[in-house]
Design a protein around this motif. Structure first.
Motif, PDB file in Angstrom:
ATOM      1  N   THR A 124       0.870  -1.173   0.000  1.00  0.00           N
ATOM      2  CA  THR A 124       0.000   0.000   0.000  1.00  0.00           C
ATOM      3  C   THR A 124       0.903   1.218   0.000  1.00  0.00           C
ATOM      4  O   THR A 124       1.977   1.215   0.619  1.00  0.00           O
ATOM      5  N   LYS A 125       0.479   2.234  -0.736  1.00  0.00           N
ATOM      6  CA  LYS A 125       1.288   3.440  -0.857  1.00  0.00           C
ATOM      7  C   LYS A 125       0.777   4.535   0.066  1.00  0.00           C
ATOM      8  O   LYS A 125      -0.415   4.604   0.372  1.00  0.00           O
ATOM      9  N   SER A 184       6.001   3.629   0.232  1.00  0.00           N
ATOM     10  CA  SER A 184       5.109   2.478   0.412  1.00  0.00           C
ATOM     11  C   SER A 184       5.539   1.627   1.592  1.00  0.00           C
ATOM     12  O   SER A 184       6.639   1.784   2.139  1.00  0.00           O
ATOM     13  N   LEU A 187       2.782  -4.971   2.825  1.00  0.00           N
ATOM     14  CA  LEU A 187       1.777  -5.366   3.810  1.00  0.00           C
ATOM     15  C   LEU A 187       1.983  -6.770   4.341  1.00  0.00           C
ATOM     16  O   LEU A 187       1.827  -7.030   5.520  1.00  0.00           O
ATOM     17  N   GLY A 239      -1.999  -3.931  -5.165  1.00  0.00           N
ATOM     18  CA  GLY A 239      -2.684  -3.391  -4.007  1.00  0.00           C
ATOM     19  C   GLY A 239      -3.844  -4.287  -3.598  1.00  0.00           C
ATOM     20  O   GLY A 239      -4.149  -5.284  -4.251  1.00  0.00           O
ATOM     21  N   ARG A 240      -4.507  -3.910  -2.524  1.00  0.00           N
ATOM     22  CA  ARG A 240      -5.644  -4.706  -2.056  1.00  0.00           C
ATOM     23  C   ARG A 240      -6.858  -4.563  -2.964  1.00  0.00           C
ATOM     24  O   ARG A 240      -7.696  -5.446  -3.030  1.00  0.00           O
TER      25      ARG A 240
END
Length: 525
Positions: A124-125, A184, A187, A239-240
């Motif tokens: 995640t940024k 970033s 995660l 990303g998510r």
């Protein structure tokens, strides 16, 4: 199936302060059965690896006992790194490495493990800074002139020490390794092809030897990616998006995460993921907008992808029979049927991806009978032309068939050859070097070297594809199956077989020339 490694005592701010609770001790009362975090994770991963390796500090280890797999107890960060090296060094399957305190959707695990990248990490940024007008604040110093730093900012409890581009991790830092303008955090889940297992093991052992330079806030998974990037492994990012992932370190985080997770529609994300993202214009806007719902309906009623394929074949044969009548009503009916034959051709793949029912037979049937439906329709059109008095169009039919066969040959042969082409290596930098200046300089030199000649032209063409109109024009010019079936359906409904075949030959010829030019340029680049 991947080999799973769970990081039971991944360092971080909470762990360093002694406030972290082992994830096995955290219960999730809002979920059915009131599972623990680690218990839920084991249930999710059982189909991938029924006996994962869990690495945990001795003080936390009791909380992880009683679960399937092997528990490795360690005493410090160096021990964690060496345990990871031992667990992955001889892997013959792909690896999935993730923190044991992860709360994650099943669909996200599936998407990450099905990635074709050699290495893929979930990131995640940091949100970009904006002024009072909502405009992004541009740093005063360009990144080329920025100095590497050891960031002290945090995001979701993790130190912001990663520089990531749109698709790849550029640089990773630690309490010792400085990064140029980090943006970033990594995660958790890291999926790695087994060909990189030895590289990861070597890097982990080297980092273990320099653990005295690392800090208690350094995250174990970020350190592993640091080792990979410094050794020239391309680590892709994702990303998510519309799925959920959080690391849980205490009761408050667990309660908040479960509540937030309940707001996500995992089934919708799974359904959307069943649709291929690289489809053509016609498929994207005139089929996939609703075919996914047919796919979900079929999957929930137990229809297999092969059964849907048979429906598509039957519709294709029926379309050919209608075309063979040569009458205008028959031509219109044939156009409608060939359209729905293509719809169900899309549905069978979407059922397979949604229900996760894949098989060699299904893949073979789908590829083979795509061509069968197309060519039997050619025959139907040619017969209909003779019956209706349009004339003998068999020569045109054979020309269209030959043109399409040549294009398929170009596509499949280039794909096979391209898979054997080794990827362009990334620069590597010693882990003993603190700043990432040398790494970024080497990456810039690589970029300059790859920006000239044919490679530069291809890069310019790729950049042009960011324009939406150019993107869809490029998709359509190659005359994919959706556009071909649409052309047959529309032209045959309004005109005759001769015009239909001429359309296929002209558009197919342009597509073949375009594809051949692109294949040659990419082969020479």
């Amino acid at each position: 199936m991947p080999r799973v490694v769970l990081l039971g005592s991944s360092p971080g701010p909470d762990a360093a302060s002694g406030q972290s609770t082992p994830s096995a001790a955290l219960t999730l009362p809002a979920l059915p059965g009131c599972p623990t975090v680690i218990g839920k994770l084991h249930g999710q991963l059982a189909s991938l690896d029924p006996a994962p390796v869990t690495i945990a500090r001795s003080g936390d280890a009791p909380a992880y006992r009683g679960f399937p797999g092997r528990l490795v107890e360690t005493s410090d960060l160096a021990g964690d790194l060496r345990a990871v090296a031992d667990a992955v060094e001889h892997a013959t399957e792909n690896l999935l490495i993730l923190p044991a305190n992860s709360l994650i959707h099943d669909e996200l695990i599936y998407q990450i493990t099905k990635s074709k990248r050699g290495a893929l990490a979930l990131i995640t940024k940091e949100p970009r800074e904006e002024d009072e007008n909502g405009d992004t604040i541009v740093p005063d110093v360009p990144i080329d002139e920025a100095e590497p730093e050891i960031g002290d900012r945090t995001l979701e409890g993790l130190p912001v020490r990663v520089r990531a581009s749109k698709s790849r991790v550029i640089s990773v830092g630690s309490a010792y390794h400085a990064v140029t303008r980090p943006n970033s955090v990594l995660l958790g889940p890291l999926h790695l092809h087994h060909k990189h297992a030895v590289t990861l093991a070597e890097a982990a052992r080297e980092l273990a030897d320099m653990a005295h330079l690392l800090g208690p806030e350094d995250d174990l998974l970020q350190l592993l990616v640091l080792g990979l990037v410094r050794r020239g492994v391309s680590v892709g990012t994702r990303g998510r998006r519309d799925l959920f992932f959080r690391r849980l370190n205490n009761r408050e985080q667990a309660d908040e995460a479960v509540a937030e997770m309940s707001t996500f529609n995992e089934d919708k994300a799974r359904l959307n993921n069943a649709v291929k993202g690289a489809d053509g214009f016609f498929t994207t806007y005139f089929v996939s907008t609703y075919s996914r719902f047919i796919a979900r309906w079929a999957a929930r009623r137990g229809l297999t992808p092969n059964q849907v394929t048979l429906i598509s074949i039957a519709l294709g044969v029926a379309a050919a029979a209608c075309f063979a009548t040569g009458a205008r009503p028959g031509m219109v009916a044939g156009g409608i049927l060939i359209y729905f034959a293509f719809v169900f051709d899309c549905v069978d793949g979407q059922v397979a991806r949604y229900a996760r029912k894949f098989g060699v037979l299904g893949a073979w049937l789908d590829a083979t009978f795509d061509r069968f439906k197309e060519y039997v329709v050619f025959a139907g059109l040619a017969v209909g032309a003779a019956v209706s008095g349009v004339g003998d169009v068999w020569t045109l039919a054979l020309a269209a068939l030959g043109m399409q066969s040549i294009k398929h040959l170009l596509d499949f042969s280039f794909g096979a050859a391209n898979r054997r082409k080794p990827p362009s290596p990334l620069p590597s930098v010693s882990l003993a070097v603190s700043a990432d200046t040398d790494l970024r300089a080497a990456l810039e030199q690589r970029k300059i070297a790859r920006s000239g000649g044919i490679r530069g032209l291809l890069k310019m063409w790729s950049k042009a594809g960011r324009n939406r109109a150019v993107h869809w024009a490029r998709k359509m010019i190659v005359f994919p199956i959706g556009e071909r079936f649409a052309a047959i359906a529309i032209v045959s409904a309004f005109f005759d077989a001769r015009v239909t075949f001429l359309t296929l030959i002209i558009w197919g010829g342009i597509a073949t020339a375009y594809s051949l030019t692109g294949r040659l340029m990419r082969s020479l680049a």
